[in-house]
Write a protein that holds these residues in place. Structure first.
Motif, PDB file in Angstrom:
ATOM      1  N   GLU A  35       0.844  -1.191   0.000  1.00 24.68           N
ATOM      2  CA  GLU A  35       0.000   0.000   0.000  1.00 24.68           C
ATOM      3  C   GLU A  35       0.883   1.246   0.000  1.00 24.68           C
ATOM      4  OE1 GLU A  35      -3.756  -2.008   2.471  1.00 24.68           O
ATOM      5  OE2 GLU A  35      -2.600  -0.369   3.361  1.00 24.68           O
ATOM      6  N   TYR A  36       0.299   2.367  -0.405  1.00 24.71           N
ATOM      7  CA  TYR A  36       1.039   3.624  -0.489  1.00 24.71           C
ATOM      8  C   TYR A  36       0.442   4.647   0.470  1.00 24.71           C
ATOM      9  CZ  TYR A  36       2.078   1.331  -4.922  1.00 24.71           C
ATOM     10  OH  TYR A  36       2.426   0.408  -5.872  1.00 24.71           O
ATOM     11  N   LEU A  37       1.316   5.474   1.012  1.00 22.14           N
ATOM     12  CA  LEU A  37       0.906   6.529   1.950  1.00 22.14           C
ATOM     13  C   LEU A  37       1.580   7.834   1.551  1.00 22.14           C
ATOM     14  CD1 LEU A  37      -0.134   7.737   4.694  1.00 22.14           C
ATOM     15  CD2 LEU A  37       1.930   6.794   5.732  1.00 22.14           C
ATOM     16  N   ILE A  38       0.799   8.900   1.440  1.00 16.55           N
ATOM     17  CA  ILE A  38       1.320  10.229   1.159  1.00 16.55           C
ATOM     18  C   ILE A  38       1.145  11.099   2.404  1.00 16.55           C
ATOM     19  CG2 ILE A  38       0.982  12.352  -0.184  1.00 16.55           C
ATOM     20  CD1 ILE A  38       2.277  10.086  -1.736  1.00 16.55           C
ATOM     21  N   ILE A  39       2.223  11.740   2.836  1.00 18.20           N
ATOM     22  CA  ILE A  39       2.126  12.731   3.905  1.00 18.20           C
ATOM     23  C   ILE A  39       2.238  14.100   3.255  1.00 18.20           C
ATOM     24  CG2 ILE A  39       2.985  13.523   6.134  1.00 18.20           C
ATOM     25  CD1 ILE A  39       4.349  10.274   4.909  1.00 18.20           C
ATOM     26  N   ASP A  40       1.122  14.790   3.127  1.00 22.03           N
ATOM     27  CA  ASP A  40       1.082  16.112   2.498  1.00 22.03           C
ATOM     28  C   ASP A  40       1.378  17.152   3.579  1.00 22.03           C
ATOM     29  OD1 ASP A  40       0.549  18.476   1.246  1.00 22.03           O
ATOM     30  OD2 ASP A  40      -1.357  17.853   0.377  1.00 22.03           O
ATOM     31  N   ASP A  41       2.592  17.690   3.549  1.00 21.26           N
ATOM     32  CA  ASP A  41       3.039  18.586   4.613  1.00 21.26           C
ATOM     33  C   ASP A  41       2.678  20.044   4.321  1.00 21.26           C
ATOM     34  OD1 ASP A  41       4.251  19.294   7.008  1.00 21.26           O
ATOM     35  OD2 ASP A  41       6.241  19.492   6.108  1.00 21.26           O
ATOM     36  N   GLY A  42       1.374  20.293   4.222  1.00 19.70           N
ATOM     37  CA  GLY A  42       0.906  21.663   4.029  1.00 19.70           C
ATOM     38  C   GLY A  42       1.114  22.191   2.622  1.00 19.70           C
ATOM     39  N   TRP A  54      -4.636   9.017  -8.133  1.00 15.69           N
ATOM     40  CA  TRP A  54      -3.753   7.908  -8.477  1.00 15.69           C
ATOM     41  C   TRP A  54      -3.986   6.678  -7.591  1.00 15.69           C
ATOM     42  CZ3 TRP A  54       0.283   6.664 -11.880  1.00 15.69           C
ATOM     43  CH2 TRP A  54       0.454   7.580 -12.919  1.00 15.69           C
ATOM     44  N   GLY A  55      -4.999   6.734  -6.759  1.00 15.94           N
ATOM     45  CA  GLY A  55      -5.375   5.558  -5.965  1.00 15.94           C
ATOM     46  C   GLY A  55      -4.502   5.295  -4.765  1.00 15.94           C
ATOM     47  N   VAL A  56      -3.851   6.338  -4.228  1.00 16.41           N
ATOM     48  CA  VAL A  56      -3.043   6.158  -3.013  1.00 16.41           C
ATOM     49  C   VAL A  56      -3.960   5.719  -1.872  1.00 16.41           C
ATOM     50  CG1 VAL A  56      -1.671   7.383  -1.283  1.00 16.41           C
ATOM     51  CG2 VAL A  56      -1.255   7.779  -3.718  1.00 16.41           C
ATOM     52  N   HIS A  57      -3.544   4.708  -1.152  1.00 13.33           N
ATOM     53  CA  HIS A  57      -4.408   4.101  -0.138  1.00 13.33           C
ATOM     54  C   HIS A  57      -4.612   4.981   1.092  1.00 13.33           C
ATOM     55  CE1 HIS A  57      -2.423   0.935  -2.525  1.00 13.33           C
ATOM     56  NE2 HIS A  57      -3.538   0.250  -2.386  1.00 13.33           N
ATOM     57  N   HIS A  58      -3.581   5.697   1.508  1.00  9.58           N
ATOM     58  CA  HIS A  58      -3.657   6.486   2.741  1.00  9.58           C
ATOM     59  C   HIS A  58      -3.064   7.875   2.494  1.00  9.58           C
ATOM     60  CE1 HIS A  58      -4.354   2.527   4.522  1.00  9.58           C
ATOM     61  NE2 HIS A  58      -3.201   2.129   4.000  1.00  9.58           N
ATOM     62  N   ILE A  59      -3.734   8.894   3.001  1.00  5.92           N
ATOM     63  CA  ILE A  59      -3.242  10.268   2.878  1.00  5.92           C
ATOM     64  C   ILE A  59      -3.308  10.940   4.245  1.00  5.92           C
ATOM     65  CG2 ILE A  59      -3.578  12.540   1.814  1.00  5.92           C
ATOM     66  CD1 ILE A  59      -4.826  11.116  -0.575  1.00  5.92           C
ATOM     67  N   VAL A  60      -2.174  11.448   4.686  1.00  9.03           N
ATOM     68  CA  VAL A  60      -2.113  12.253   5.921  1.00  9.03           C
ATOM     69  C   VAL A  60      -1.823  13.683   5.478  1.00  9.03           C
ATOM     70  CG1 VAL A  60      -0.871  12.678   8.065  1.00  9.03           C
ATOM     71  CG2 VAL A  60      -1.282  10.322   7.308  1.00  9.03           C
ATOM     72  N   ARG A  61      -2.677  14.608   5.857  1.00  6.45           N
ATOM     73  CA  ARG A  61      -2.493  15.993   5.419  1.00  6.45           C
ATOM     74  C   ARG A  61      -2.308  16.922   6.608  1.00  6.45           C
ATOM     75  NH1 ARG A  61      -2.579  19.656   1.585  1.00  6.45           N
ATOM     76  NH2 ARG A  61      -3.640  21.639   1.886  1.00  6.45           N
ATOM     77  N   LEU A  68      10.094  18.142   7.601  1.00  2.00           N
ATOM     78  CA  LEU A  68      10.294  16.754   7.183  1.00  2.00           C
ATOM     79  C   LEU A  68      10.236  15.776   8.353  1.00  2.00           C
ATOM     80  CD1 LEU A  68      10.959  14.714   4.975  1.00  2.00           C
ATOM     81  CD2 LEU A  68      13.372  15.241   5.297  1.00  2.00           C
ATOM     82  N   ALA A  69      10.843  16.140   9.480  1.00  3.99           N
ATOM     83  CA  ALA A  69      10.872  15.219  10.621  1.00  3.99           C
ATOM     84  C   ALA A  69       9.462  14.907  11.120  1.00  3.99           C
ATOM     85  CB  ALA A  69      11.716  15.811  11.752  1.00  3.99           C
ATOM     86  N   GLU A  70       8.620  15.945  11.219  1.00  2.94           N
ATOM     87  CA  GLU A  70       7.248  15.734  11.679  1.00  2.94           C
ATOM     88  C   GLU A  70       6.454  14.921  10.659  1.00  2.94           C
ATOM     89  OE1 GLU A  70       3.931  16.274  14.339  1.00  2.94           O
ATOM     90  OE2 GLU A  70       6.101  16.485  14.557  1.00  2.94           O
ATOM     91  N   ALA A  71       6.685  15.192   9.370  1.00  2.00           N
ATOM     92  CA  ALA A  71       6.000  14.424   8.331  1.00  2.00           C
ATOM     93  C   ALA A  71       6.389  12.948   8.406  1.00  2.00           C
ATOM     94  CB  ALA A  71       6.333  14.998   6.951  1.00  2.00           C
ATOM     95  N   PHE A  72       7.675  12.689   8.570  1.00  2.00           N
ATOM     96  CA  PHE A  72       8.152  11.308   8.692  1.00  2.00           C
ATOM     97  C   PHE A  72       7.542  10.638   9.924  1.00  2.00           C
ATOM     98  CE2 PHE A  72      11.158   8.258  10.490  1.00  2.00           C
ATOM     99  CZ  PHE A  72      11.370   7.411   9.420  1.00  2.00           C
ATOM    100  N   ARG A  73       7.558  11.342  11.048  1.00  2.00           N
ATOM    101  CA  ARG A  73       7.034  10.786  12.298  1.00  2.00           C
ATOM    102  C   ARG A  73       5.543  10.442  12.169  1.00  2.00           C
ATOM    103  NH1 ARG A  73       9.558  14.042  15.676  1.00  2.00           N
ATOM    104  NH2 ARG A  73       8.122  15.745  15.290  1.00  2.00           N
ATOM    105  N   ASN A  74       4.752  11.356  11.605  1.00  2.00           N
ATOM    106  CA  ASN A  74       3.322  11.100  11.447  1.00  2.00           C
ATOM    107  C   ASN A  74       3.061   9.985  10.444  1.00  2.00           C
ATOM    108  OD1 ASN A  74       2.768  13.099  13.290  1.00  2.00           O
ATOM    109  ND2 ASN A  74       2.235  14.654  11.776  1.00  2.00           N
TER     110      ASN A  74
END
Length: 341
Positions: A35-42, A54-61, A68-74
């Motif tokens: 599965e794919y996960l996108i972390i959209d950092d604002g 594109w059918g990404v399974h999970h999106i964190v916005r 970057l560190a917070e995006a990676f952590r979340n």
């Protein structure tokens, strides 16, 4: 069942994200689900919309840019919540070859490593300038020494992480997770491997930092903080001992002149030496206190790890219960329809 989630931190990557997603693997040996996960950092563009189309399974916005560190952590937290057994982190700009995900995942699948770092072969990478090669090699040498690991590309963001390792690592920096993570992993004696990977030419300047001096300063602060966090007693005792030795030098000078009868004119040596000795003792005492705090941190991390695993078991039980209830409801509905017909 082995689930792999590939996470991609993004900031205004709507233009290049489709090409990156297209090159991600759909199947891998030893992996049942990808599965794919996108972390959209604002992002101010349509990064999240592109990911959805594109059918990404999970999106964190994130509503705003958190770094970057917070995006990676979340992203890691979301991957764990979604039941990932292996997590791969890669960049959206296409620097890393998506086909090489198989290379960094294989040692984790085989149980040979907890963390696998994609080695960009910095020493002879044609996409890096000579200065960047020198800087990367120097930084990796420092991190390798401080973390007691055999990693040749410490700041590579292309890495695979086992579920157990992801649960044990707690990123504390606000700048970049790469060096902080390695120093923690080395201190916690996790198995870390480097695997050669391919890279593509940069499509744009880095968004992590605005200048090389700033990058060096922020990375240096991150490394120093991470190393001190896990080696507080060693750092403070060495610093305190150095100050004590320096303080003994003017005091020895005063003692020499005092013995030969000329001590009256060298009182300043006694004052300076005494002050340095006092500071040295205080710093050493701080080291003992910091070590006690570090010990308390270990206990807290152990407790957090147990709580995470308990929560995961409860969530798994809830999902199983919901599925069973849904199955019973569906069966009952089918029976009613059968009798009605």
């Amino acid at each position: 069942m082995t689930k792999l989630i590939i996470q991609i931190p993004c900031l205004n990557e709507a233009e290049v994200l489709p090409d990156t997603l297209a090159k991600l693997p759909r199947s891998l040996p030893g992996v049942d689900v990808i599965e794919y996960l996108i972390i959209d950092d604002g992002s101010s563009d349509d990064t999240s919309g592109v990911a959805r189309r594109w059918g990404v399974h999970h999106i964190v916005r994130h509503r705003g840019n958190r770094g970057l560190a917070e995006a990676f952590r979340n992203g890691i937290d979301k991957c764990l919540a979604e039941g990932a057994n292996i997590i791969v982190n890669t960049d959206a700009d296409g620097q890393y070859a998506g086909e090489d995900i198989a290379q960094i995942v294989a040692p984790v699948v085989a149980g040979e490593a907890d963390i696998v770092i994609g080695d960009r072969s910095v020493a002879d990478n044609a996409h890096f300038s000579p200065f960047k090669r020198l800087l990367q090699r120097l930084g990796s040498t420092v991190v390798r020494t401080l973390s007691a690991t055999d990693i040749t590309d410490a700041v590579s963001g292309f890495r695979a992480i086992s579920r157990d390792a992801a649960q044990r690592i707690n990123i504390t920096t606000d700048f970049s997770y790469t060096t902080d993570m390695l120093i923690q992993a080395g201190r916690k004696r996790l198995a870390i491997l480097s695997v050669p990977i391919r890279t593509n030419a940069a499509t744009r300047p880095s968004r992590l930092f605005k200048s090389i001096p700033r990058f060096i300063m922020n990375t240096g602060v991150t490394i120093t903080r991470a190393y001190t966090t896990f080696n507080a007693l060693r750092v403070f005792v060495l610093l305190g001992s150095a100050l004590t030795l320096i303080g003994l030098m003017p005091m020895a000078r005063f003692l020499w002149f005092f013995i030969i009868g000329q001590g009256d004119g060298h009182i300043q040596s006694l004052v300076i030496g005494g002050a340095l000795l006092t500071v040295g003792v205080l710093v050493t005492t701080l080291g003992i206190l910091a070590d006690l705090i570090a010990t308390n941190r270990k206990l807290m991390e152990a407790s957090m790890l147990k709580l995470r695993r308990i929560e995961e078991k409860l969530e798994a039980a809830d999902r199983a219960s919901d599925q069973a209830q849904a199955s019973i409801t569906a069966s009952a509905t089918q029976t009613i329809h059968s009798k009605a017909s």
